[in-house]
Each structure stands twice: as structure tokens, then as C-alpha cells.
Motif scaffolding. Sequence first.
Motif, mmCIF file in Angstrom:
data_model
loop_
_atom_site.group_PDB
_atom_site.id
_atom_site.type_symbol
_atom_site.label_atom_id
_atom_site.label_comp_id
_atom_site.label_asym_id
_atom_site.label_seq_id
_atom_site.Cartn_x
_atom_site.Cartn_y
_atom_site.Cartn_z
ATOM 1 N N ASN A 197 0.822 -1.211 0.000
ATOM 2 C CA ASN A 197 0.000 0.000 0.000
ATOM 3 C C ASN A 197 0.858 1.264 0.000
ATOM 4 O OD1 ASN A 197 -2.557 -1.230 -0.045
ATOM 5 N ND2 ASN A 197 -2.538 -1.537 2.162
ATOM 6 N N GLN A 198 1.925 1.256 0.777
ATOM 7 C CA GLN A 198 2.790 2.434 0.834
ATOM 8 C C GLN A 198 3.574 2.625 -0.466
ATOM 9 O OE1 GLN A 198 5.155 2.832 4.445
ATOM 10 N NE2 GLN A 198 3.536 1.887 5.670
ATOM 11 N N LEU A 199 4.026 1.531 -1.062
ATOM 12 C CA LEU A 199 4.755 1.631 -2.324
ATOM 13 C C LEU A 199 3.852 2.139 -3.451
ATOM 14 C CD1 LEU A 199 6.872 -1.658 -2.229
ATOM 15 C CD2 LEU A 199 7.759 0.685 -2.144
ATOM 16 N N LEU A 200 2.604 1.716 -3.443
ATOM 17 C CA LEU A 200 1.667 2.161 -4.484
ATOM 18 C C LEU A 200 1.393 3.660 -4.376
ATOM 19 C CD1 LEU A 200 -0.921 -0.778 -4.521
ATOM 20 C CD2 LEU A 200 0.882 -0.303 -6.187
ATOM 21 N N GLU A 201 1.561 4.211 -3.180
ATOM 22 C CA GLU A 201 1.355 5.642 -2.973
ATOM 23 C C GLU A 201 2.635 6.451 -3.167
ATOM 24 O OE1 GLU A 201 -1.516 7.233 -2.356
ATOM 25 O OE2 GLU A 201 -2.571 5.320 -2.613
ATOM 26 N N ASP A 202 3.744 5.748 -3.314
ATOM 27 C CA ASP A 202 5.052 6.408 -3.392
ATOM 28 C C ASP A 202 5.402 6.760 -4.837
ATOM 29 O OD1 ASP A 202 7.911 6.934 -3.366
ATOM 30 O OD2 ASP A 202 7.942 6.001 -1.384
ATOM 31 N N LYS A 203 5.641 8.022 -5.091
ATOM 32 C CA LYS A 203 5.919 8.487 -6.456
ATOM 33 C C LYS A 203 7.270 8.011 -6.978
ATOM 34 C CE LYS A 203 3.033 12.621 -6.000
ATOM 35 N NZ LYS A 203 2.996 14.107 -6.026
ATOM 36 N N ASP A 204 8.142 7.573 -6.084
ATOM 37 C CA ASP A 204 9.451 7.087 -6.519
ATOM 38 C C ASP A 204 9.390 5.678 -7.113
ATOM 39 O OD1 ASP A 204 10.857 9.402 -5.819
ATOM 40 O OD2 ASP A 204 11.092 8.720 -3.745
ATOM 41 N N PHE A 205 8.253 5.019 -6.950
ATOM 42 C CA PHE A 205 8.091 3.667 -7.484
ATOM 43 C C PHE A 205 7.025 3.677 -8.571
ATOM 44 C CE2 PHE A 205 10.150 2.941 -3.488
ATOM 45 C CZ PHE A 205 10.965 1.838 -3.707
ATOM 46 N N GLU A 206 7.427 3.289 -9.765
ATOM 47 C CA GLU A 206 6.472 3.277 -10.868
ATOM 48 C C GLU A 206 5.843 1.905 -11.081
ATOM 49 O OE1 GLU A 206 10.488 2.330 -12.721
ATOM 50 O OE2 GLU A 206 9.732 3.827 -11.312
ATOM 51 N N GLU A 207 6.423 0.860 -10.454
ATOM 52 C CA GLU A 207 5.884 -0.481 -10.628
ATOM 53 C C GLU A 207 6.148 -1.311 -9.373
ATOM 54 O OE1 GLU A 207 6.386 -2.244 -14.545
ATOM 55 O OE2 GLU A 207 6.871 -4.167 -13.589
ATOM 56 N N VAL A 208 5.119 -2.038 -8.932
ATOM 57 C CA VAL A 208 5.228 -2.890 -7.743
ATOM 58 C C VAL A 208 4.828 -4.305 -8.133
ATOM 59 C CG1 VAL A 208 4.444 -3.293 -5.384
ATOM 60 C CG2 VAL A 208 4.688 -0.940 -6.226
ATOM 61 N N ASN A 209 5.788 -5.215 -8.129
ATOM 62 C CA ASN A 209 5.558 -6.603 -8.509
ATOM 63 C C ASN A 209 5.471 -7.479 -7.268
ATOM 64 O OD1 ASN A 209 6.283 -7.142 -11.731
ATOM 65 N ND2 ASN A 209 7.136 -5.264 -10.885
ATOM 66 N N ILE A 210 4.390 -8.225 -7.136
ATOM 67 C CA ILE A 210 4.247 -9.120 -5.990
ATOM 68 C C ILE A 210 4.181 -10.567 -6.481
ATOM 69 C CG2 ILE A 210 3.146 -7.382 -4.553
ATOM 70 C CD1 ILE A 210 0.443 -8.726 -5.104
ATOM 71 N N PHE A 211 4.803 -11.451 -5.704
ATOM 72 C CA PHE A 211 4.846 -12.879 -6.013
ATOM 73 C C PHE A 211 4.060 -13.599 -4.928
ATOM 74 C CE2 PHE A 211 8.311 -10.760 -7.990
ATOM 75 C CZ PHE A 211 8.466 -11.374 -9.218
ATOM 76 N N VAL A 212 2.904 -14.140 -5.311
ATOM 77 C CA VAL A 212 1.942 -14.652 -4.328
ATOM 78 C C VAL A 212 1.302 -15.962 -4.784
ATOM 79 C CG1 VAL A 212 1.349 -12.362 -3.419
ATOM 80 C CG2 VAL A 212 0.146 -13.241 -5.418
ATOM 81 N N ARG A 213 0.682 -16.648 -3.831
ATOM 82 C CA ARG A 213 -0.108 -17.845 -4.161
ATOM 83 C C ARG A 213 -1.486 -17.443 -4.668
ATOM 84 N NH1 ARG A 213 1.940 -20.535 0.805
ATOM 85 N NH2 ARG A 213 3.314 -22.256 0.203
ATOM 86 N N LYS A 214 -2.003 -16.336 -4.131
ATOM 87 C CA LYS A 214 -3.307 -15.836 -4.564
ATOM 88 C C LYS A 214 -3.267 -14.312 -4.568
ATOM 89 C CE LYS A 214 -5.275 -16.178 0.103
ATOM 90 N NZ LYS A 214 -6.381 -16.729 0.915
ATOM 91 N N PRO A 215 -3.994 -13.679 -5.477
ATOM 92 C CA PRO A 215 -3.929 -12.218 -5.623
ATOM 93 C C PRO A 215 -4.469 -11.471 -4.409
ATOM 94 C CG PRO A 215 -4.930 -13.257 -7.547
ATOM 95 C CD PRO A 215 -4.874 -14.293 -6.477
ATOM 96 N N LEU A 216 -3.954 -10.253 -4.221
ATOM 97 C CA LEU A 216 -4.510 -9.354 -3.226
ATOM 98 C C LEU A 216 -5.756 -8.690 -3.802
ATOM 99 C CD1 LEU A 216 -1.311 -7.464 -1.939
ATOM 100 C CD2 LEU A 216 -2.601 -9.220 -0.722
ATOM 101 N N GLU A 217 -6.631 -8.241 -2.929
ATOM 102 C CA GLU A 217 -7.838 -7.549 -3.391
ATOM 103 C C GLU A 217 -7.544 -6.065 -3.562
ATOM 104 O OE1 GLU A 217 -10.992 -8.482 -0.714
ATOM 105 O OE2 GLU A 217 -11.029 -10.600 -1.245
ATOM 106 N N ILE A 218 -6.589 -5.776 -4.415
ATOM 107 C CA ILE A 218 -6.173 -4.394 -4.679
ATOM 108 C C ILE A 218 -6.161 -4.169 -6.180
ATOM 109 C CG2 ILE A 218 -4.309 -2.702 -4.498
ATOM 110 C CD1 ILE A 218 -3.370 -4.095 -1.982
ATOM 111 N N LYS A 219 -6.717 -3.073 -6.606
ATOM 112 C CA LYS A 219 -6.695 -2.706 -8.011
ATOM 113 C C LYS A 219 -5.892 -1.417 -8.156
ATOM 114 C CE LYS A 219 -9.460 -6.084 -9.137
ATOM 115 N NZ LYS A 219 -8.964 -7.248 -9.915
ATOM 116 N N ASN A 220 -4.793 -1.494 -8.852
ATOM 117 C CA ASN A 220 -3.945 -0.328 -9.046
ATOM 118 C C ASN A 220 -3.101 -0.551 -10.296
ATOM 119 O OD1 ASN A 220 -1.476 1.454 -8.701
ATOM 120 N ND2 ASN A 220 -2.617 2.055 -6.876
ATOM 121 N N ALA A 221 -2.994 0.474 -11.118
ATOM 122 C CA ALA A 221 -2.252 0.342 -12.373
ATOM 123 C C ALA A 221 -0.776 0.023 -12.148
ATOM 124 C CB ALA A 221 -2.403 1.624 -13.187
#
Length: 216
Positions: free
Chosen positions: A18-42
Amino acid sequence: MKALIIGATGATGKDLVNQLLEDKDFEEVNIFVRKPLEIKNAKLKTHVVNFDAPNEWKDLVQGDVAFSCLGTTLKAAGSKEAQRKVDYDYQYEFAKNAKENAVADYILVSSYGADPKSKIFYSRMKGDLEKSVKDLRFEKVTIFQPGMLERKDTERTGEVLGGKIIKFANKFGILTQQKPLPTAVLAKAMITSSKIKSNGYSKIKLASIFSFADKT
């Protein structure tokens, strides 16, 4: 920057995402998971993977900084062997893939008291992981050693009770070095670390994480 995260579905991981998605210094956040998070963000890129087959997704582990905050409890895992698979094997394979793909910066959440020579299984396991990650020789490695974490909506009864006891003791100046650490503060400290331009190995222990999170 492009971030890579393992452990995104845990309490610390969710705050970190959540903090990385709000951070302007990060243009892409890649997560490696067994099941997706309930988050929608470009900015969010979700990779649903089989952690027992790291070679199947190793080419996806490419970016500027990798965050590792995966972990489970002995109760949830069911055995020491199963817990070590999650807390050591999965994380080490992620780190190895990151190193092979030239990720320069690796940030690991470990534990207070981690020591490969410890007689305590959990502390020894965390110490083994710290050493293995260090031996991969990333350009920059930062290891955080929090104590008791303060998670939102946790179901860990022992953790809740322990946190209340320590907070009560803190009011009287007792156990101040074991102050419960909110996962949001830990996540902020990890992000701060990723923005510090340096090389080499560093370890940030419990007493320093609060002040480290306040750095800009």
C-alpha cells in the motif's frame, strides 16, 4: 523504481504494498503470491506462482529493489520442516533468483535474536537465512530485525497478549527495547532503506527501526 515483493499477503507485506503504491518514486510494484490481493492499481503487477518451483518464474524477478517479508508460524505451518520451507527455502530461492537477475538492492525482514548458532529453532532458522542472503553478495543488503510486531486485526492471541504486557511495562520504563513495532512503521523503514544510496551490508535492529522510519 521497480519493486519486487515476496510476502505481500502478510501484515507487513500488505502495508508495504500500500505504501509503495502511494510512493511516487516507485512506478511499478511486482508481488509474487499464491493468490492475488484484493487491490486494483495500475502500478501493481501480480504474479501468482508456485513457490515450490522457483525456476518456473525466476525470469520475472527483475527490478531495482527486492523486499522479502514472507513468514509463517509453527502453528500455521504444522511442523518445523514446513515452517522452514516457508521461512527459509522460499525466501532463499527468491533471493537467489533476484541475484541471478542482477537486482542490486535486497531488503529482508528477519527477527530479533536471529543467530545461525542459536539453540532456538526459530532464531537459528532466521540466522541461517540472514547468512545465506548475505553470502549471495548483492550490491546492497539491508536486514531488519524487529521484535514483536503489532499487526492490524491479528488473530495471534499470544502476540496480542504479549503486546499488551510489553506496552504496559513500557509505561514504567521497563522492556523499552522490546516496544511492539507496528507493521506500517516497519514497512516505512524498509522503503526508506531502499532510497538510501549506499553499498554493502547493514543490519537495523529493533531499537533503531522507529527512528529509521522517520528518516527522509
